[in-house]
Scaffold this motif. Structure first.
Motif, PDB file in Angstrom:
ATOM      1  N   ARG A  74       8.391 -52.253  30.444  1.00  0.00           N
ATOM      2  CA  ARG A  74       8.104 -52.286  29.007  1.00  0.00           C
ATOM      3  C   ARG A  74       6.602 -52.164  28.768  1.00  0.00           C
ATOM      4  NH1 ARG A  74      12.466 -54.861  25.980  1.00  0.00           N
ATOM      5  NH2 ARG A  74      14.052 -55.699  27.398  1.00  0.00           N
ATOM      6  N   PHE A  78       4.593 -48.907  26.764  1.00  0.00           N
ATOM      7  CA  PHE A  78       3.751 -49.025  25.579  1.00  0.00           C
ATOM      8  C   PHE A  78       2.279 -48.752  25.876  1.00  0.00           C
ATOM      9  CE2 PHE A  78       7.645 -50.635  24.026  1.00  0.00           C
ATOM     10  CZ  PHE A  78       7.616 -50.347  22.675  1.00  0.00           C
ATOM     11  N   THR A  97      12.464 -49.820  18.757  1.00  0.00           N
ATOM     12  CA  THR A  97      12.216 -50.963  19.635  1.00  0.00           C
ATOM     13  C   THR A  97      12.042 -52.264  18.862  1.00  0.00           C
ATOM     14  OG1 THR A  97       9.816 -50.575  19.682  1.00  0.00           O
ATOM     15  CG2 THR A  97      11.138 -49.509  21.397  1.00  0.00           C
ATOM     16  N   GLU A 245       8.036 -57.749  20.039  1.00  0.00           N
ATOM     17  CA  GLU A 245       7.160 -56.814  19.329  1.00  0.00           C
ATOM     18  C   GLU A 245       5.694 -57.110  19.622  1.00  0.00           C
ATOM     19  OE1 GLU A 245       6.145 -55.259  14.775  1.00  0.00           O
ATOM     20  OE2 GLU A 245       7.497 -56.954  15.089  1.00  0.00           O
ATOM     21  N   GLN A 248       4.704 -55.843  22.966  1.00  0.00           N
ATOM     22  CA  GLN A 248       4.592 -54.392  22.900  1.00  0.00           C
ATOM     23  C   GLN A 248       3.287 -53.973  22.228  1.00  0.00           C
ATOM     24  OE1 GLN A 248       9.465 -53.760  22.551  1.00  0.00           O
ATOM     25  NE2 GLN A 248       8.149 -53.312  20.807  1.00  0.00           N
TER      26      GLN A 248
END
Length: 382
Positions: A74, A78, A97, A245, A248
Motif C-alpha cells: 500500500r 501511493f 481507495t 486514508e 495513504q
C-alpha cells in the motif's frame, strides 16, 4: 537521489510492484499531466488501464476481483504514483481507495458482489461523501439525513469537496439515520443516477485534473439494500477508513516530496550561474540536503507504521503524526524546489509548480493538521 528503500522491510516482490507502479505512471500519466491539468480532467479510460496494470485491486478481497497485500504494498502504491506528477489525476484515479473499503468491510454479500467487481475492473467509479457545507472533520455532527420508507431510504442534505463527485457511479455517503452524535450515523451506497441527486462542479487551487463536486440530495431515494453495515454503526467504519486514508496520504506526500527533490536536483546539476552549476553553490546543496533529510525521516516513519500494522497493531496516533509530518515534508520540499528552479519553478507546465499548488489540500484532506494534533493529544492523554 534516495531511491533505495529499507531492505529490511522490502522483498523482491515489493520491488517488482514498485517498478510496475512507477512504469505505469511514467508512461500513462506523466506525458499527459499538463494537458489534463489544463483540461480539468483525465480520460475515463485511464481507470481501465490502471485495473489492467493491477493497480486498482490491492487490498481488496479476492472474491470480488481484489488482490490481498501487506501494508508495504500500500505504501509503495501511493508513493510511486507521485511519478505521474499530478496529484489531481492520482486522487481521482484512486478515489475508490476511500469510497470502496467501507463496502468491502461492512457491506452485505449481495452488495459487495454487485458493486466491487466493476469498481476494481475500472468499469465504474467510486467516491466517498462525508464533508458537508456546515462541517468537515467533525463527522459525528453531520446533518444529511436518511429516513427509512419501506424498502428505500429518502436522503436529504448536501456534501461538499467530494473527489470524483461529478462522475462517480457509486457514492458512499455518511448520513444521519438516528439521533445526535456518532450513534446516529450510518452509511449508504448511493447510485450516481439515483433520483433526487444533483452535482455541481467546484474549481480548486490545485488538483485541477480531478473532478470535485458539491452533491445535493433532494428526497433522493436509495434502496435499503444499499445500507452499508447496520444502522447507527457507520461512525466506527468511517474511523477505520480515515486511518487507512491518512496512511495513504502520508505515503503519497512522501512520494511527491521525492519527486520535488529529484526535479530540483536535476535542475541544480544542469543550470549554471556565475560560471558554476547551481549544485556547486553551498546554499543550493544545503537546500537539497535538507529536503533529503526530511524525506528519509518520513520514510522511516512510514516503514515503521507499515510493519506495526502488519503485526496487528492499531497505531492511531502515530498514523496521524505521520500524516502531519509527511505533508509538512512535502510542503517544505515543494517550496524549496520552486525556489531552486527560480523563475522556471513559477511557470505553468513545470512539475514542481503543479505540486506546489497541490500540497495544501493534502494538509487538509483526511483530517486537517490541527484536528490531527487534537486526536494525537487525546491518544497520548495530554
Amino acid at each position: 537521489m534516495l531511491q533505495a528503500p529499507n531492505r529490511r522491510h522490502y522483498t523482491a516482490d515489493h520491488e517488482l510492484f514498485r517498478a510496475s507502479v512507477r512504469r505505469f505512471f511514467e508512461k500513462e500519466v506523466a506525458p499527459f499531466a499538463d494537458a489534463w491539468d489544463e483540461a480539468g480532467g483525465f480520460p475515463r479510460e485511464l481507470y481501465r488501464k490502471a485495473a489492467e496494470a493491477g493497480l486498482l485491486q490491492p487490498g481488496f478481497p479476492e472474491a470480488y476481483g481484489g488482490v490481498p497485500c501487506d501494508s508495504f504494498h500500500r505504501v509503495i502504491l501511493f508513493q510511486e504514483r507521485a511519478w505521474g506528477g499530478s496529484g489531481g489525476v492520482a486522487s481521482g484515479l484512486f478515489s475508490h481507495t476511500i469510497g470502496a473499503p467501507p463496502i468491502a468491510a461492512a457491506g452485505s454479500e449481495e452488495l459487495k458482489a454487485r458493486v466491487l467487481p466493476g469498481i476494481l475492473a475500472g468499469e465504474t467509479i467510486s467516491a466517498l461523501a462525508i464533508t458537508e457545507p456546515g462541517g468537515g472533520s467533525d463527522v459525528a455532527q453531520l446533518a444529511t439525513t436518511a429516513r427509512r420508507e419501506g424498502d428505500h431510504y429518502v436522503v436529504n442534505g448536501s456534501k461538499l469537496f467530494i473527489t470524483s463527485g461529478m462522475r462517480a457511479d457509486w457514492i458512499t455517503v455518511a448520513v444521519r439515520t438516528g439521533g445526535e452524535g456518532a450513534g446516529g450515523v450510518s452509511l449508504l451506497l448511493v447510485p450516481g443516477d439515483a433520483p433526487g441527486l444533483t452535482r455541481s462542479e467546484l474549481k480548486k487551487m490545485g488538483w485541477w485534473a480531478s473532478d470535485t463536486a458539491e452533491i445535493g440530495f433532494h428526497d433522493c431515494r436509495v434502496p435499503a439494500a444499499n445500507l452499508i453495515g447496520e444502522e447507527g454503526r457507520g461512525f466506527p467504519i468511517l474511523m477505520r477508513n480515515f486511518n487507512h486514508e491518512r496512511l495513504q496520504l502520508a505515503a503519497a506526500a512522501c512520494g511527491y516530496a521525492q519527486v520535488c527533490l529529484h526535479d530540483a536536483g536535476d535542475w541544480a546539476r544542469q543550470r549554471r550561474t556565475f560560471g558554476r552549476r547551481l549544485a556547486d553553490h553551498q546554499a543550493i546543496r544545503h537546500k537539497l540536503v535538507d529536503m533529503a533529510t526530511r524525506i528519509e525521516a518520513t520514510r522511516a516513519m512510514l516503514d515503521d507504521l507499515a510493519a506495526r500494522l502488519d503485526e496487528g497493531e492499531s497505531p492511531f496516533a502515530q498514523i496521524a503524526m505521520a500524516k502531519n509530518f509527511a505533508t509538512n515534508t512535502f510542503q517544505f520540499c515543494a517550496d524549496q524546489a520552486v525556489q531552486i528552479l527560480g523563475g522556471m519553478g513559477f511557470m505553468r507546465g513545470t512539475r514542481v509548480e503543479r505540486l506546489y499548488r497541490e500540497v495544501k489540500v493534502m494538509m487538509i484532506g483526511g483530517g486537517a493538521e490541527e484536528v490531527m494534533k487534537d486526536l494525537i493529544a487525546k491518544r497520548l492523554d495530554i
